[in-house]
Scaffold this motif. Structure first.
Motif, PDB file in Angstrom:
ATOM      1  N   VAL A   1     -92.187  -1.943  24.560  1.00  0.00           N
ATOM      2  CA  VAL A   1     -91.235  -1.662  23.489  1.00  0.00           C
ATOM      3  C   VAL A   1     -92.034  -1.499  22.206  1.00  0.00           C
ATOM      4  CG1 VAL A   1     -89.328  -2.549  22.090  1.00  0.00           C
ATOM      5  CG2 VAL A   1     -89.325  -2.893  24.566  1.00  0.00           C
TER       6      VAL A   1
ATOM      7  N   ASN B   1     -87.976  -5.312  17.510  1.00  0.00           N
ATOM      8  CA  ASN B   1     -88.719  -5.339  18.764  1.00  0.00           C
ATOM      9  C   ASN B   1     -88.261  -6.498  19.639  1.00  0.00           C
ATOM     10  OD1 ASN B   1     -91.096  -5.901  20.643  1.00  0.00           O
ATOM     11  ND2 ASN B   1     -91.739  -3.996  19.676  1.00  0.00           N
TER      12      ASN B   1
ATOM     13  N   LYS C   1     -84.885  -5.769  21.319  1.00  0.00           N
ATOM     14  CA  LYS C   1     -84.959  -4.806  22.412  1.00  0.00           C
ATOM     15  C   LYS C   1     -85.657  -5.403  23.633  1.00  0.00           C
ATOM     16  CE  LYS C   1     -84.759  -0.506  19.742  1.00  0.00           C
ATOM     17  NZ  LYS C   1     -85.421   0.776  19.411  1.00  0.00           N
ATOM     18  N   MET C   2     -86.755  -6.131  23.409  1.00  0.00           N
ATOM     19  CA  MET C   2     -87.460  -6.713  24.552  1.00  0.00           C
ATOM     20  C   MET C   2     -86.630  -7.792  25.225  1.00  0.00           C
ATOM     21  SD  MET C   2     -89.914  -6.645  26.614  1.00  0.00           S
ATOM     22  CE  MET C   2     -91.207  -5.633  25.910  1.00  0.00           C
ATOM     23  N   THR C   3     -85.892  -8.555  24.450  1.00  0.00           N
ATOM     24  CA  THR C   3     -85.000  -9.551  25.043  1.00  0.00           C
ATOM     25  C   THR C   3     -83.961  -8.888  25.940  1.00  0.00           C
ATOM     26  OG1 THR C   3     -85.272 -11.045  23.154  1.00  0.00           O
ATOM     27  CG2 THR C   3     -83.335 -11.381  24.543  1.00  0.00           C
TER      28      THR C   3
ATOM     29  N   THR D   1     -96.000 -11.382  29.685  1.00  0.00           N
ATOM     30  CA  THR D   1     -96.382 -10.597  28.507  1.00  0.00           C
ATOM     31  C   THR D   1     -97.870 -10.277  28.580  1.00  0.00           C
ATOM     32  OG1 THR D   1     -94.676 -11.632  27.130  1.00  0.00           O
ATOM     33  CG2 THR D   1     -96.512 -10.567  25.988  1.00  0.00           C
TER      34      THR D   1
ATOM     35  N   TYR E   1     -99.179  -7.931  22.760  1.00  0.00           N
ATOM     36  CA  TYR E   1     -98.277  -8.010  21.613  1.00  0.00           C
ATOM     37  C   TYR E   1     -99.109  -7.802  20.358  1.00  0.00           C
ATOM     38  CZ  TYR E   1     -94.613  -9.474  18.405  1.00  0.00           C
ATOM     39  OH  TYR E   1     -93.686  -9.498  17.404  1.00  0.00           O
TER      40      TYR E   1
ATOM     41  N   ASN F   1     -94.916  -4.493  22.071  1.00  0.00           N
ATOM     42  CA  ASN F   1     -94.738  -5.624  22.979  1.00  0.00           C
ATOM     43  C   ASN F   1     -94.679  -5.079  24.402  1.00  0.00           C
ATOM     44  OD1 ASN F   1     -94.219  -8.037  24.203  1.00  0.00           O
ATOM     45  ND2 ASN F   1     -92.282  -8.450  23.157  1.00  0.00           N
ATOM     46  N   GLU F   2     -95.561  -5.554  25.264  1.00  0.00           N
ATOM     47  CA  GLU F   2     -95.622  -5.063  26.641  1.00  0.00           C
ATOM     48  C   GLU F   2     -95.481  -6.214  27.623  1.00  0.00           C
ATOM     49  OE1 GLU F   2     -99.254  -2.925  27.066  1.00  0.00           O
ATOM     50  OE2 GLU F   2     -98.673  -1.324  25.693  1.00  0.00           O
TER      51      GLU F   2
ATOM     52  N   ALA G   1     -86.700  -0.350  26.575  1.00  0.00           N
ATOM     53  CA  ALA G   1     -88.117  -0.023  26.748  1.00  0.00           C
ATOM     54  C   ALA G   1     -88.339   1.464  26.476  1.00  0.00           C
ATOM     55  CB  ALA G   1     -88.582  -0.370  28.152  1.00  0.00           C
TER      56      ALA G   1
END
Length: 261
Positions: A79, A93, A96-98, A116, A119, A141-142, A165
């Motif tokens: 993201v 971010n 969206k990642m949550t 993770t 970041y 954030n990956e 994502a």
């Protein structure tokens, strides 16, 4: 001057010891082959055994290869958000990642299978002026997931894209530890058979009889299958993503030193 003299004496002493050992080895072989009788306090049997073991050997390599279907998929989602301030970019971010993680868990991915991997918060600069100025911030954030549901990899990619994502780092089809161990054992057995066949062929051609094995070394490896190993933007409104896993090859190699007569 005294140090130099001591070093010279030490070197001469070492050389003398080496010559004595080599001479003893030669005498041992000579005595063994000619029937020469040596004094009872002189024992040289070990030297003759070592010489025979080193000379009466051949070295052969063997290779084994086993192909199998992967039983584990690794997918990396990302993201990326951008805003005027770092706080705004980080907040967007995180939201969206949550959402992505929740969707993956609801789809059957265990939380412990989500990790993770990257970041970062990076300022964005404008270089039109002599002094670069910050015009915004980018947050990346990956996460990486592992799943045995290989038939659902495409669905998981689409689900992550729909949930927020916007980057896919790659998809890798690989082997679990259990299956990798099983395939490695099979490949090693094939490598041993390959080495034995070569040794018998060489021995027969040279009129030699293989008596045993002196030393063996082995190694094995496999290359996971990667249909997507590059960075690409996720297309949320695209058609369902088709993903097909390929076979994984396990290769084992050995090197065997055979004793012959």
């Amino acid at each position: 001057m005294e140090l130099k003299r001591k070093w010279t004496y030490g070197a001469i002493g070492s050389l003398a010891i080496a010559l004595l050992i080599l001479g003893g080895a030669f005498l041992g072989v000579l005595a063994d082959r000619s029937g020469l009788k040596l004094p009872e306090n002189v024992v040289l049997e070990d030297f003759s055994v070592n010489v025979n073991e080193l000379t009466n050997t051949i070295t052969v390599s063997g290779t084994g290869k086993v192909s199998g279907s992967p039983d584990l998929a690794i997918i990396t989602f990302g993201v990326v958000t951008q805003a005027d301030t770092a706080v705004e970019a980080m907040k967007e971010n995180a939201e969206k990642m949550t959402s992505v993680v929740k969707a993956l868990i609801q789809a059957g991915i265990p939380e412990e299978a989500i990790e993770t991997t990257n970041y970062g918060v990076h300022p964005l600069y404008q270089h039109k002026m002599e002094t670069p100025t910050i015009i915004g911030y980018r947050v990346t954030n990956e996460v990486r997931i592992e799943t045995a549901q290989l038939d659902k990899v495409g669905e998981l990619i689409d689900l992550a894209g729909e949930s927020g994502a916007n980057q896919i780092r790659g998809v890798t089809f690989t082997l679990s530890d259990t299956k990798a161990s099983e395939m490695r054992d099979q490949a090693l057995l094939e490598a041993v058979g390959n080495a034995n066949t070569k040794a018998d062929l060489i021995g027969g051609a040279l009129s030699l009889t293989i008596k045993g094995v002196v030393h063996v070394t082995e190694s094995s490896f496999y290359q996971p299958y990667q249909p997507y190993s590059y960075l690409r933007e996720a297309a949320i409104d695209a058609a369902p993503t088709p993903i097909f896993e390929g076979d994984v090859d396990m290769v084992a190699t050995i090197q065997v030193i055979y004793l012959f007569e």
